[in-house]
Design a protein around this motif. Sequence first.
Motif, PDB file in Angstrom:
ATOM      1  N   LEU A  39      -0.175  -1.559   5.693  1.00 54.25           N
ATOM      2  CA  LEU A  39       1.149  -1.185   6.179  1.00 54.25           C
ATOM      3  C   LEU A  39       1.841  -2.442   6.688  1.00 54.25           C
ATOM      4  N   LYS A  80      12.316  -3.357  -0.161  1.00 57.44           N
ATOM      5  CA  LYS A  80      12.311  -2.247  -1.113  1.00 57.44           C
ATOM      6  C   LYS A  80      12.409  -2.732  -2.557  1.00 57.44           C
ATOM      7  N   ASP A 140       7.157  -0.700  -3.906  1.00 60.94           N
ATOM      8  CA  ASP A 140       7.382   0.740  -3.802  1.00 60.94           C
ATOM      9  C   ASP A 140       6.495   1.361  -2.729  1.00 60.94           C
ATOM     10  N   GLY A 156       7.180  -0.435   7.360  1.00 66.68           N
ATOM     11  CA  GLY A 156       7.879  -0.063   8.581  1.00 66.68           C
ATOM     12  C   GLY A 156       8.756  -1.169   9.096  1.00 66.68           C
ATOM     13  N   LYS A 185      10.172   4.371   6.161  1.00 63.83           N
ATOM     14  CA  LYS A 185       9.195   5.429   6.439  1.00 63.83           C
ATOM     15  C   LYS A 185       8.638   5.382   7.856  1.00 63.83           C
ATOM     16  N   VAL A 186       8.525   4.157   8.432  1.00 63.87           N
ATOM     17  CA  VAL A 186       7.845   3.996   9.725  1.00 63.87           C
ATOM     18  C   VAL A 186       8.702   3.167  10.665  1.00 63.87           C
ATOM     19  N   PRO A 213       4.839   2.149   1.092  1.00 61.53           N
ATOM     20  CA  PRO A 213       5.421   2.391   2.414  1.00 61.53           C
ATOM     21  C   PRO A 213       5.406   1.121   3.260  1.00 61.53           C
ATOM     22  N   VAL A 253       0.585   7.588   7.000  1.00 63.93           N
ATOM     23  CA  VAL A 253       1.661   6.742   6.452  1.00 63.93           C
ATOM     24  C   VAL A 253       1.570   6.552   4.944  1.00 63.93           C
ATOM     25  N   GLY A 254       0.478   7.000   4.328  1.00 62.14           N
ATOM     26  CA  GLY A 254       0.382   6.934   2.888  1.00 62.14           C
ATOM     27  C   GLY A 254       0.004   5.591   2.315  1.00 62.14           C
ATOM     28  N   VAL A 255      -0.717   4.766   3.101  1.00 60.90           N
ATOM     29  CA  VAL A 255      -1.198   3.488   2.585  1.00 60.90           C
ATOM     30  C   VAL A 255      -2.646   3.632   2.135  1.00 60.90           C
ATOM     31  N   ALA A 272       2.280  -4.869   1.969  1.00 60.30           N
ATOM     32  CA  ALA A 272       2.413  -3.512   1.447  1.00 60.30           C
ATOM     33  C   ALA A 272       1.814  -3.401   0.047  1.00 60.30           C
TER      34      ALA A 272
END
Length: 354
Positions: free
Chosen positions: A43, A64, A68, A72, A95-96, A70, A14-16, A38
């Motif tokens: 996450l 958002k 910036d 869910g 993203k999730v 990710p 997930v890019g965290v 975030a």
Amino acid sequence: MSDVAIATPLTELVGVRHPIVQTGMGWVAGPRLVSAAANAGALGILASATMTLEQLRSAVREVKSRTDAPFGVNLRADASDATDRVQILLDEGVKVASFALAPNRELIVRLKAAGVIVIPSIGARRHAEKVAAWGADAVVVQGGEGGGHTGSVATTVLLPQVVDAVDIPVIAAGGFHDGRGLVAALAYGAAGVAMGTRFLLTSDSTVPDAVKARYLTATVQDVTVTTQVDGLPHRMLRTELVDSLERSGRTAALLRALRHAAAFKRESGMSWTGMVRDGLAMKHGKELSWSQVLLAANIPMMLKAAMVDGRPDLGVMASGQVAGLIDDLPSCAELVDRVMAEAHATLQRLPSAQ
């Protein structure tokens, strides 16, 4: 942000930065908490079940605007408007997608085709095997210690079962609040931990102070499981209201559920037709009686009374057993930094293999 980082299949997926998930708690996991989690490197998961479609789109856009990183959105797979909610996620570039119940194959395929990572929550090995076969990217495994609707199998028993059964990342939930727990979960083979009650009890949580104070004074013995709120096992703080619910008869419970169903209809903007469709889906998915379906109408409004209105005397407070171990209200950044520092220190203390 903590300098300590532990890379796992979850962080890579997930890019965290950290293998920590803030769960999607109804009325609790709103834009402020999710964006704070975030920004701390975890996450964050936005809870959508208690939002209208318009509120969901607005909440996603607010998150958002605050981060910036990710994040869910948690969805109810059995909701009559689930496809509309999925479309909002796709439109807004979420993203999730996480699910409180296992999503059907069609939802998973649609989300994955759009590049969305699908992470259902499950409470049994067979459910994990099913969603993995359908293409889920990871699963959250909640043991009986977890808050809200829960099962009877402890995390320490359920987690290794699922880790051994599927080839996708497994996220452990139920009983986690610190770095020692994170290390233990990783030792079992998990890719990270998911925490609800611990994130609820932060300064970034919008839960009223009076309600947070009730959580902070609770002991482990004050967290109980009852079926008297919606007919299903539900872990929450034991309060005078819960005691009275357990003493009340079936007729009183059903009348109360009817009142709450009408209140939730007004709050959510749903039609009676939509609510009946959701009831049919719930009844089929969980093999419930109609009286249990009606009792389920208690949950959204009784949670709102405490988590939004600040009236623990009129509402219920879903809680993991771990509430009995929590005694402070750090920010999400402080919490995540602390968990990662504790995890690092715990790993350093472990004896080396000879």
